[in-house]
Write a protein that holds these residues in place. Structure first.
Motif, PDB file in Angstrom:
ATOM      1  N   GLU A  22       0.825  -1.221   0.000  1.00  0.00           N
ATOM      2  CA  GLU A  22       0.000   0.000   0.000  1.00  0.00           C
ATOM      3  C   GLU A  22       0.850   1.258   0.000  1.00  0.00           C
ATOM      4  O   GLU A  22       0.477   2.282  -0.541  1.00  0.00           O
ATOM      5  N   LYS A  23       2.034   1.161   0.613  1.00  0.00           N
ATOM      6  CA  LYS A  23       2.935   2.325   0.633  1.00  0.00           C
ATOM      7  C   LYS A  23       3.687   2.476  -0.686  1.00  0.00           C
ATOM      8  O   LYS A  23       4.515   3.375  -0.833  1.00  0.00           O
ATOM      9  N   GLY A  24       3.443   1.547  -1.624  1.00  0.00           N
ATOM     10  CA  GLY A  24       4.060   1.674  -2.945  1.00  0.00           C
ATOM     11  C   GLY A  24       5.411   0.991  -3.073  1.00  0.00           C
ATOM     12  O   GLY A  24       6.147   1.249  -4.024  1.00  0.00           O
ATOM     13  N   ASN A  25       5.731   0.120  -2.110  1.00  0.00           N
ATOM     14  CA  ASN A  25       7.025  -0.569  -2.183  1.00  0.00           C
ATOM     15  C   ASN A  25       6.892  -1.929  -2.868  1.00  0.00           C
ATOM     16  O   ASN A  25       5.928  -2.650  -2.642  1.00  0.00           O
ATOM     17  N   ARG A  26       7.893  -2.264  -3.653  1.00  0.00           N
ATOM     18  CA  ARG A  26       7.837  -3.487  -4.453  1.00  0.00           C
ATOM     19  C   ARG A  26       8.454  -4.659  -3.695  1.00  0.00           C
ATOM     20  O   ARG A  26       9.451  -4.514  -2.982  1.00  0.00           O
ATOM     21  N   PHE A  27       7.848  -5.836  -3.867  1.00  0.00           N
ATOM     22  CA  PHE A  27       8.431  -7.067  -3.330  1.00  0.00           C
ATOM     23  C   PHE A  27       8.460  -8.096  -4.462  1.00  0.00           C
ATOM     24  O   PHE A  27       7.433  -8.410  -5.049  1.00  0.00           O
ATOM     25  N   ILE A  28       9.650  -8.592  -4.770  1.00  0.00           N
ATOM     26  CA  ILE A  28       9.815  -9.550  -5.868  1.00  0.00           C
ATOM     27  C   ILE A  28      10.272 -10.882  -5.276  1.00  0.00           C
ATOM     28  O   ILE A  28      11.288 -10.938  -4.587  1.00  0.00           O
ATOM     29  N   ASP A  29       9.507 -11.938  -5.536  1.00  0.00           N
ATOM     30  CA  ASP A  29       9.900 -13.279  -5.087  1.00  0.00           C
ATOM     31  C   ASP A  29      10.367 -14.076  -6.302  1.00  0.00           C
ATOM     32  O   ASP A  29       9.586 -14.363  -7.206  1.00  0.00           O
ATOM     33  N   VAL A  30      11.653 -14.413  -6.305  1.00  0.00           N
ATOM     34  CA  VAL A  30      12.192 -15.266  -7.366  1.00  0.00           C
ATOM     35  C   VAL A  30      12.313 -16.673  -6.790  1.00  0.00           C
ATOM     36  O   VAL A  30      13.193 -16.949  -5.972  1.00  0.00           O
ATOM     37  N   CYS A  31      11.376 -17.535  -7.154  1.00  0.00           N
ATOM     38  CA  CYS A  31      11.380 -18.911  -6.655  1.00  0.00           C
ATOM     39  C   CYS A  31      12.005 -19.793  -7.737  1.00  0.00           C
ATOM     40  O   CYS A  31      11.592 -19.738  -8.898  1.00  0.00           O
ATOM     41  N   THR A  32      12.980 -20.579  -7.339  1.00  0.00           N
ATOM     42  CA  THR A  32      13.732 -21.366  -8.323  1.00  0.00           C
ATOM     43  C   THR A  32      13.449 -22.853  -8.142  1.00  0.00           C
ATOM     44  O   THR A  32      13.324 -23.335  -7.025  1.00  0.00           O
TER      45      THR A  32
END
Ligand SMILES: [Fe+2]
Ligand SMILES: [Fe+2]
Length: 456
Positions: A253-263
């Motif tokens: 909601e604060k506009g921060n990105r979270f990227i999950d790279v699952c291998t």
């Protein structure tokens, strides 16, 4: 000014098994009929992968995201640590975390006499066992939670988080570990450091359909944790465990990105490795590399075909067991001693699904079936659909014949889906059942294999 580039390799779920412990015989074959990943082959695959990692010029840093041993065998850990030592001797920096499969005190092996019970690995020995591969190089250590922070490169820190929860709160971080994490993220911010994370359990569902499943597909309080980490400045997280390939992104909601790279696991379909590049601490490039060739008789198959055959074998066993051994099928799903009536229904459905074509299933639901998939065995389509979920970049997008057939049948379930959507609070959203399933069989947006992001 030249861009500041830092590159590292990532592998996960190596599930090393010391071959000499035993992986053969009738009981082994029976176990493998329900198994997704390779077992006897894991030593050969790991040896080939480490030979390649030792020699590659692509990167000097290697990260490993847990499930190092097959199931916690002491001997597997001993031999795997030799491989890690070879990596260090070749001049690489090595950062590992351990996970659930590394601290089983009751692992198993098989030979002609049946199931064997090799020596296991208590959790409290893992810190010393893997001390040289993360902890010794760390700038902060949380010994209780087997976690640490390491300086990967100038300005770039790794938050390496174990999440076995010491078995008490598996699949998440206990409160004291969260306090420690918050101290580390605050420190990184104060010192102007970019922090990335590595943890075993996925933080975002690797496939939309995973959001329906409980258990282990994603961290227990993932929504809270991903928001917390992203808002604390940790935008990239490297995960494993599900043995699937995915790259998922959320914005808080604060506009921060979270990227999950699952291998994917090194030793089972879709066997993969990743090469990740951070440029100017701002851009992330994720590339997928194949597992190297390994010394094993593949019976004339390619590596991909060989890995996929084991994966499909498991799915086909489940499909056949529905019809021929419903008690066992239900038991594998956690429903031991299922009532007779349920077993009979499962056998009936199983019998139909094992023999029907896609066209026949479409007819049953009065759905027009595209001619090109009419004669395809339904069982084959079902196996493909599940395999595609783990492979990533699922191919049945809008406009393909499979899309028409599958979505046609699924739309017949709309009344049931409406009830579920109301119950789940997802009515009218992209997470409602139909759009969610549409995004499960097809793939829209970021590739699960190769992608470029702005980190924040
Ligand atoms: Fe695993
Ligand atoms: Fe795991």
């Amino acid at each position: 000014m030249d861009p500041q580039t830092f590159r590292f390799l990532l592998i996960t779920d190596t599930h090393y098994f010391a071959e000499k412990l035993g992986c053969r015989g009738e009981a082994y074959d029976e176990f493998m009929a329900y198994e997704q990943k390779c077992f006897a082959e894991t030593q050969a695959i790991n040896e080939a992968a480490f030979r390649w990692l030792n020699g590659t010029d692509l990167a000097d840093t290697v990260l490993i995201a847990g499930d190092l041993s097959f199931n916690g065998e002491a001997e597997s850990h001993r031999e795997f640590i030799e491989l890690l030592r070879s990596l260090k001797a070749a001049g690489k920096r090595v950062f590992v975390i351990t996970a659930g499969h590394d601290c089983n005190e009751h692992p198993f092996a098989y030979d002609e006499t049946g199931r064997l019970a090799p020596e296991g690995t208590p959790r409290d020995t893992l810190f010393d066992l893997y001390y040289d591969f993360g902890f010794s190089d760390a700038i902060a250590v949380d010994r209780e939670h087997l976690s640490y922070v390491a300086q990967l490169a100038p300005g770039i820190r790794l938050l390496a988080l174990n999440n076995d929860g010491n078995f008490a709160s598996r699949h998440t971080y206990p409160a004291r570990q969260i306090e420690w994490i918050l101290r580390q993220t605050a420190k990184a911010r104060e010192e102007g450091e970019t922090m990335i994370a590595m943890t075993h359990y996925p933080m975002l569902p690797g496939s939309p359909v995973f959001s329906l499943l409980g258990g282990e597909v994603v961290m227990k309080n993932a929504d809270y944790l991903t928001t917390l980490l992203a808002d604390e400045g940790v935008h990239l997280c490297l995960t494993g465990h599900m043995h699937n390939q995915s790259i998922k992104v959320k914005t808080t909601e604060k506009g921060n990105r979270f990227i999950d790279v699952c291998t994917g696991s090194l030793i089972g379909w879709p066997a993969s490795m990743r090469l990740i590049t951070l440029t100017d601490r701002e851009w992330v490039d994720v590339e997928t590399l194949p597992v190297p060739d390994f010394a094993w008789d593949l019976g004339g198959l390619t590596k991909d075909e060989y890995f996929a055959r084991q994966f499909d074998r498991m799915l086909n066993t489940y499909m056949t067991a529905m019809r021929d051994d419903p008690a066992r099928f239900l038991g594998k799903l956690g429903l031991k001693n299922a009532p007779d009536a349920l077993q009979k229904t499962v056998a009936k459905v199983g019998s139909y699904l094992n023999s029907a074509s896609v066209g026949k299933v479409c007819r049953l639901f009065a759905v027009k079936c595209p001619a090109s998939v009419k004669d395809k065995p339904f069982r084959q389509l079902a196996v493909e659909l599940v395999r595609n979920i783990f492979t990533g970049d699922s191919p049945y997008n809008y406009g393909t014949p499979e899309y028409e057939a599958i979505m046609g049948v699924l739309r017949r379930f709309s009344p049931l889906f409406s009830v579920l959507d109301r119950k789940n609070g997802t009515a009218g959203t992209e997470n409602a059942m139909l759009p969610m399933l549409e995004r499960t069989i097809g793939h829209y947006g970021v590739s699960d294999y190769n992608a470029r992001f702005r980190l924040h």
